[in-house]
Design an enzyme around this catalytic site. Sequence first.
Site, PDB file in Angstrom:
ATOM      1  N   GLY A 181      10.854 102.038 -88.417  1.00 48.88           N
ATOM      2  CA  GLY A 181      11.620 100.801 -88.485  1.00 48.88           C
ATOM      3  C   GLY A 181      11.404  99.839 -87.336  1.00 48.88           C
ATOM      4  O   GLY A 181      11.156  98.639 -87.533  1.00 48.88           O
ATOM      5  N   ARG A 240       9.925  95.928-101.136  1.00 45.13           N
ATOM      6  CA  ARG A 240       9.731  97.238-101.764  1.00 45.13           C
ATOM      7  C   ARG A 240       9.511  97.100-103.270  1.00 45.13           C
ATOM      8  O   ARG A 240       8.735  97.856-103.858  1.00 45.13           O
ATOM      9  CB  ARG A 240      10.928  98.141-101.486  1.00 45.13           C
ATOM     10  CG  ARG A 240      10.995  98.636-100.048  1.00 45.13           C
ATOM     11  CD  ARG A 240      12.182  99.540 -99.815  1.00 45.13           C
ATOM     12  NE  ARG A 240      12.169 100.077 -98.467  1.00 45.13           N
ATOM     13  CZ  ARG A 240      13.151 100.811 -97.945  1.00 45.13           C
ATOM     14  NH1 ARG A 240      14.220 101.106 -98.677  1.00 45.13           N
ATOM     15  NH2 ARG A 240      13.067 101.258 -96.709  1.00 45.13           N
ATOM     16  N   LYS A 285      14.780 108.763 -77.180  1.00 41.45           N
ATOM     17  CA  LYS A 285      14.844 110.102 -76.599  1.00 41.45           C
ATOM     18  C   LYS A 285      13.633 110.963 -76.954  1.00 41.45           C
ATOM     19  O   LYS A 285      13.146 110.934 -78.092  1.00 41.45           O
ATOM     20  CB  LYS A 285      16.113 110.818 -77.086  1.00 41.45           C
ATOM     21  CG  LYS A 285      17.420 110.160 -76.635  1.00 41.45           C
ATOM     22  CD  LYS A 285      18.608 110.954 -77.119  1.00 41.45           C
ATOM     23  CE  LYS A 285      19.924 110.352 -76.626  1.00 41.45           C
ATOM     24  NZ  LYS A 285      21.094 111.151 -77.078  1.00 41.45           N
ATOM     25  N   GLY A 309      11.339 107.978 -92.248  1.00 39.69           N
ATOM     26  CA  GLY A 309      11.383 109.414 -92.018  1.00 39.69           C
ATOM     27  C   GLY A 309      10.176 110.129 -92.591  1.00 39.69           C
ATOM     28  O   GLY A 309       9.665 111.079 -91.991  1.00 39.69           O
TER      29      GLY A 309
END
Length: 398
Positions: A348, A38, A200, A371
């Site tokens: 990820g 990063r 899920k 996210g």
Amino acid sequence: MTETPLRMEQLDLGGKRVLIREDLNVPLSGGKVVNDSRIRAALPTVRAARAGHAAQVLLMSHLGRPGEGVPIAEQREFSLAPVAAHLSQLLDVEVPLVDDYLEPDAALSEAPICLLENVRVNAGEKADSDELAARYAALCDVFVMDAFGTAHRAQASTAGVARHAAEACAGPLLMRELDAIGRAMREPKRPLLAIVGGAKVSGKLELLRNLSSLADHLLVGGGIANTFLLAAGHPVGRSLHEAELAGISRELMDKVDIPLPVDVRVAREFDSGAKATIKPVADVAEDELILDVGPESAARYAALVESMGTIIWNGPMGVFEFPAFAEGTERISRAVARSAAFSLAGGGETVTAIDRFDVADGVSYISTGGGAFLEAVQGVTLPAVAALAGRAATEPAL
């Protein structure tokens, strides 16, 4: 109002103090940076600001989850000091860490590049306090938002300062992300394939809904695939699934082509040493767990992947962390890498799979956000990007 933020290269940075929000949230061990990917990703933006003759470059970032409003001296494990030291080595120039930059009479270092201490210790950061955002803005003449990984958070150092700074724009790293997502979603070369894996359906329902309206084909993997198998009338045994979402899964299958596996790899225990048994989906026993797609399904999926014009990829086909159940994800990973399609990958587990199977060179763009990537692909307007776009029409661009 334009929907596109100004790019950093559109502004004159000469003689100006430039505040850049980066994502320098890197893993540390023993006071040293363990993985500097990063940090390295931020270097081109820092160098471009210097090349644009900025009077001073101030970098800001978060690190971990410190207590907000608690002095950094009381939670030193969250200090950006190791990051400042690492930046100094990579840039071959001393990058001092500045702690008291919010004090009314603070005298910032005159060093050409400075790193501000962890923004998440500042009271009001997470709540996007206007007061705190204005204090950030007072530090600079130009604010550059370059941290895509935090662009989905409406916080003082991401969206707030963009509202208050004299000038605000998007940095090169942020724009590369937005350009890649825009290419895949707004102007895709057809046919478009979306690959969505995960535990899920409920965790990625909005993503599935958005992609089902956009894609020509949708591949599902992991526990998500089990719910779709159940919706199609197949037995899933003790596999992770959400029976209450079978109806929604059927609705999605009515909207877009969702190829389901014809064979699967099963085990009786969820264990890294479990032995895989390959069987048709119709033969899954009540005490078995579906942990990966079978070889025939993997071959069919790989062939589909290689025939696409655009691929959006988020999530694995199965429990690829267990050697006996890695083949489905590996076959998909290698197919994406071989494909001539424009491929956009993020999340990820997806990045882990790309590294595990060493296919990064074959993927067109690998997102730096988790996210933020998911929300952008869901079609959500990211708060920091919206704040920049809101300023774009009034900025004195070159």
